[in-house]
Scaffold this motif. Structure first.
Motif, mmCIF file in Angstrom:
data_model
loop_
_atom_site.group_PDB
_atom_site.id
_atom_site.type_symbol
_atom_site.label_atom_id
_atom_site.label_comp_id
_atom_site.label_asym_id
_atom_site.label_seq_id
_atom_site.Cartn_x
_atom_site.Cartn_y
_atom_site.Cartn_z
ATOM 1 N N LYS A 1 -4.986 -0.813 -5.610
ATOM 2 C CA LYS A 1 -5.955 -0.764 -4.521
ATOM 3 C C LYS A 1 -7.336 -0.941 -5.127
ATOM 4 N N SER B 1 0.785 -1.233 0.000
ATOM 5 C CA SER B 1 0.000 0.000 0.000
ATOM 6 C C SER B 1 0.819 1.287 0.000
ATOM 7 N N ALA C 1 -10.096 -1.829 -3.262
ATOM 8 C CA ALA C 1 -11.038 -1.362 -2.243
ATOM 9 C C ALA C 1 -10.209 -1.081 -0.999
ATOM 10 N N GLU C 2 -10.831 -0.520 0.003
ATOM 11 C CA GLU C 2 -10.106 -0.246 1.252
ATOM 12 C C GLU C 2 -9.509 -1.541 1.791
ATOM 13 N N HIS C 3 -8.186 -1.583 1.898
ATOM 14 C CA HIS C 3 -7.425 -2.733 2.424
ATOM 15 C C HIS C 3 -7.459 -3.958 1.513
ATOM 16 N N TYR D 1 -5.818 -5.282 -2.049
ATOM 17 C CA TYR D 1 -4.830 -4.983 -3.089
ATOM 18 C C TYR D 1 -4.699 -6.190 -4.011
#
Length: 171
Positions: free
Chosen positions: A86, A76, A88-90, A92
């Motif tokens: 990325k 990240s 989505a949030e968190h 990868y």
């Protein structure tokens, strides 16, 4: 699964490992992990293998899971983050370098594990898709997405994760 079967030609030989066995081995590794004592040994547990029946020269579709050698910071932040998209949030994702397929790295916080486990020992789920047709990138992305959600749930990860319907390295 029906889409994978259709892409492989309908008549598919499928093998799968016990999800509970993989879960037990992954949980055992996480419970023993410490940042200072990390042995950097990571076994990949095959979740399933599918191959078109009668077409042994055509590669299989293989799904696997392991604790990643990468950290969440690696995928990240900094110069190596450019290799990972990325999604989505968190969440990868990247195309695999040595084999046709995709990999995703996501956090998986487990109760009772050492401090830093979430950052230092994220989950890596992969789909090797050599057996799929050349235009089936979207299918691989949907399969990877489903595997990320199911594996995260199976292990009882405490992180809230919103995984898109398809995970692909393209924006």
């Amino acid at each position: 699964m029906a889409s994978v079967r259709a892409d492989l030609g309908g008549d598919v030989r499928a093998e799968s490992s016990s999800p509970e066995r993989a879960k037990g081995l992954l949980l055992e590794k996480a419970e023993k992990w410490t940042a200072d004592g990390d042995d950097l040994k990571r076994a990949t547990y095959q979740l399933c293998l599918m191959r078109a029946a009668g077409e042994e020269d055509r590669g299989p579709v293989v799904a696997g899971v392991k604790w990643s050698l990468l950290t969440m910071d690696w995928v990240s932040k900094g110069k190596h983050a450019a290799e990972w998209r990325k999604a989505a949030e968190h969440v990868y994702v990247q195309r695999l370098a040595r084999n046709p397929g995709l990999a995703a790295v996501v956090p998986c916080t487990l109760p009772g594990t050492a401090p830093g486990q979430t950052e230092g020992l994220p989950l890596e789920i992969s789909v090797l898709d050599a057996g799929l047709s050349k235009d089936s990138g979207a299918l691989s992305g949907r399969l990877l997405s489903a595997l990320v959600r199911k594996t995260h749930e199976l292990l009882g990860c405490q992180d809230s994760l919103a995984v898109p319907e398809s995970l692909t390295p393209e924006k």
